[in-house]
Motif scaffolding. Structure first.
Motif, short mmCIF file in Angstrom:
data_model
loop_
_atom_site.label_atom_id
_atom_site.label_comp_id
_atom_site.label_asym_id
_atom_site.label_seq_id
_atom_site.Cartn_x
_atom_site.Cartn_y
_atom_site.Cartn_z
N HIS A 231 65.09 -18.43 -19.00
CA HIS A 231 63.78 -18.09 -18.44
C HIS A 231 63.29 -16.70 -18.83
O HIS A 231 62.27 -16.23 -18.32
N ASP A 232 63.99 -16.04 -19.74
CA ASP A 232 63.54 -14.75 -20.25
C ASP A 232 62.88 -14.97 -21.61
O ASP A 232 63.46 -15.62 -22.48
N VAL A 233 61.66 -14.45 -21.79
CA VAL A 233 60.96 -14.60 -23.07
C VAL A 233 61.58 -13.64 -24.08
O VAL A 233 61.55 -12.42 -23.90
N ILE A 234 62.15 -14.20 -25.13
CA ILE A 234 62.84 -13.38 -26.13
C ILE A 234 62.13 -13.38 -27.48
O ILE A 234 62.57 -12.71 -28.42
N GLY A 235 61.04 -14.13 -27.58
CA GLY A 235 60.29 -14.15 -28.83
C GLY A 235 59.00 -14.92 -28.66
O GLY A 235 58.82 -15.66 -27.69
N ILE A 256 50.05 -18.17 -39.95
CA ILE A 256 50.91 -17.56 -38.94
C ILE A 256 50.50 -16.09 -38.81
O ILE A 256 50.63 -15.32 -39.76
N ALA A 257 49.97 -15.74 -37.66
CA ALA A 257 49.49 -14.38 -37.44
C ALA A 257 50.60 -13.44 -36.99
O ALA A 257 50.66 -12.29 -37.42
N HIS A 258 51.46 -13.92 -36.09
CA HIS A 258 52.53 -13.08 -35.55
C HIS A 258 53.78 -13.92 -35.31
O HIS A 258 53.69 -15.09 -34.93
N LEU A 259 54.92 -13.30 -35.51
CA LEU A 259 56.19 -13.88 -35.09
C LEU A 259 57.12 -12.71 -34.80
O LEU A 259 57.36 -11.87 -35.66
N CYS A 260 57.60 -12.65 -33.57
CA CYS A 260 58.43 -11.52 -33.15
C CYS A 260 59.57 -12.02 -32.27
O CYS A 260 59.38 -12.90 -31.43
N VAL A 261 60.73 -11.42 -32.46
CA VAL A 261 61.91 -11.72 -31.65
C VAL A 261 62.47 -10.40 -31.13
O VAL A 261 62.51 -9.41 -31.85
N LYS A 262 62.88 -10.40 -29.87
CA LYS A 262 63.49 -9.20 -29.29
C LYS A 262 64.65 -8.72 -30.17
O LYS A 262 65.40 -9.52 -30.71
N ALA A 263 64.78 -7.40 -30.25
CA ALA A 263 65.77 -6.81 -31.15
C ALA A 263 67.17 -7.37 -30.93
O ALA A 263 67.89 -7.69 -31.88
N GLY A 271 63.98 -16.74 -34.67
CA GLY A 271 62.78 -16.70 -35.51
C GLY A 271 62.60 -17.98 -36.30
O GLY A 271 61.48 -18.51 -36.41
N ARG A 272 63.68 -18.51 -36.82
CA ARG A 272 63.61 -19.77 -37.57
C ARG A 272 63.18 -20.92 -36.66
O ARG A 272 62.43 -21.81 -37.08
N GLN A 273 63.66 -20.89 -35.43
CA GLN A 273 63.30 -21.95 -34.50
C GLN A 273 61.81 -21.88 -34.14
O GLN A 273 61.12 -22.90 -34.04
#
Length: 322
Positions: A231-235, A256-263, A271-273
């Motif tokens: 339940h934590d948004v990680i990307g 695709i404008a943005h794609l970000c994953v928590k460090a 990111g691939r998912q």
């Protein structure tokens, strides 16, 4: 000799002729840019309403000997908020008739459009150049343009299959995810700013991005996805189908404008998912190709997208006008 002037409504047919010539030229360099039967009509629909509009200048080069138009350029002012440079000038097209190249027509057209941008108070201009068009790249470089973003491309069917990251679920974002997406967006831009200062954001970025997120959530053509772990948004990822009229290639593609994953969750397949989920949505919409702009200087991001099957396509160049 050619004289550059503002385009008039009765120039449309000649501008379309030059655009067809430009499209065929680019198609010979790169088959992905080859025009199809609908491209010219899309360009006409994009350009015709712009004739005479202040924020979308169209200039033409007319041969003094009565030979008609021998070149044209189309520009527009782009809203760039929430970035530190709130607006920039975009050169959507610049083409010179093949028989008139090396006569200085392109140089005069480029000076004219840049001067127009300056007169509008703009501090920068951008232009897209085919990755395979070395002549155009040198032309713009001689006029002060430098690398900024790489526009990468892949076929929708060619994407790499993504393994499901452990305990991670990707789904459509809801209004309750807005704050988490906002924080991730800022984390992404804080990462980019030291790499390229032109990607710094305005002091009031939060209001602009919050409004954008809420708008994206309401748009049917926009896909805002979140990756959650316990339940934590990680990307998150943002994309959608876009219909382009101006530019090197008219038509519809997935963007695709943005794609970000928590460090702390990077290099674990998240990111691939996210990409795979966006790609599946594009497939459902019948989109044949996917495009993404990547900072020219972000080697980590470059490596990520290329590992997914993306290839060089177009280069976005930048010129300081101040």
């Amino acid at each position: 000799m050619a004289v550059v002037r503002e385009a008039q409504r009765d120039d449309l047919a000649e501008v379309l002729r030059l655009h067809r010539q430009a499209s065929e030229f680019h198609g010979r360099l790169d088959p992905r840019l080859a025009p199809d039967s609908k491209d010219l009509e899309k360009f006409r629909k994009a350009v015709q309403p712009l004739l005479g509009r202040r924020r979308h200048p169209i200039f033409v080069a007319e041969a003094s000997g009565g030979e008609g138009l021998v070149g044209y350029t189309v520009g527009k002012i782009v809203d760039n908020k929430p970035f530190a440079l709130p607006e920039f000038g975009y050169v959507g097209c610049l083409h010179v008739d093949e028989a008139w190249r090396a006569h200085g027509v392109g140089r005069v057209l480029s000076v004219t459009i840049k001067d127009w941008f300056r007169a509008e108070g703009l501090d920068a201009a951008q232009v897209d150049v085919s990755h395979r068009n070395s002549i155009a790249q040198r032309f713009w470089e001689r006029r002060g343009f430098t690398n900024f973003l790489d526009h990468l491309w892949c076929e929708t069917e060619a994407g790499v299959r993504a393994a499901v990251a452990d305990r991670v679920v990707v789904r459509q974002a809801q209004i309750g995810h807005a704050d988490a997406v906002l924080s991730l967006w800022k984390e992404m831009m804080d990462y980019h700013a030291p790499i390229d200062g032109r990607l710094r954001v305005l002091a009031g970025w939060r209001r602009h991005v919050d409004q954008s997120i809420r708008r994206w959530l309401k748009q049917d053509e926009t896909h805002l996805l979140v990756a959650e772990a316990r339940h934590d948004v990680i990307g998150f990822a943002l994309g959608g189908s876009v219909d382009v009229g101006l530019g090197l290639k008219a038509g519809t593609h997935g963007s695709i404008a943005h794609l970000c994953v928590k460090a702390e969750w990077r290099r674990r397949g998240v990111g691939r998912q996210l990409f795979a989920s966006l790609r599946d949505l594009f497939k459902q919409e019948g989109v044949s190709s996917i495009h993404v702009y990547v900072s020219h200087f972000n080697l980590v991001s470059q490596s990520f997208w290329r590992s997914l099957g993306f290839e060089d396509y177009v280069e976005r160049l930048w010129c300081d006008l101040a």
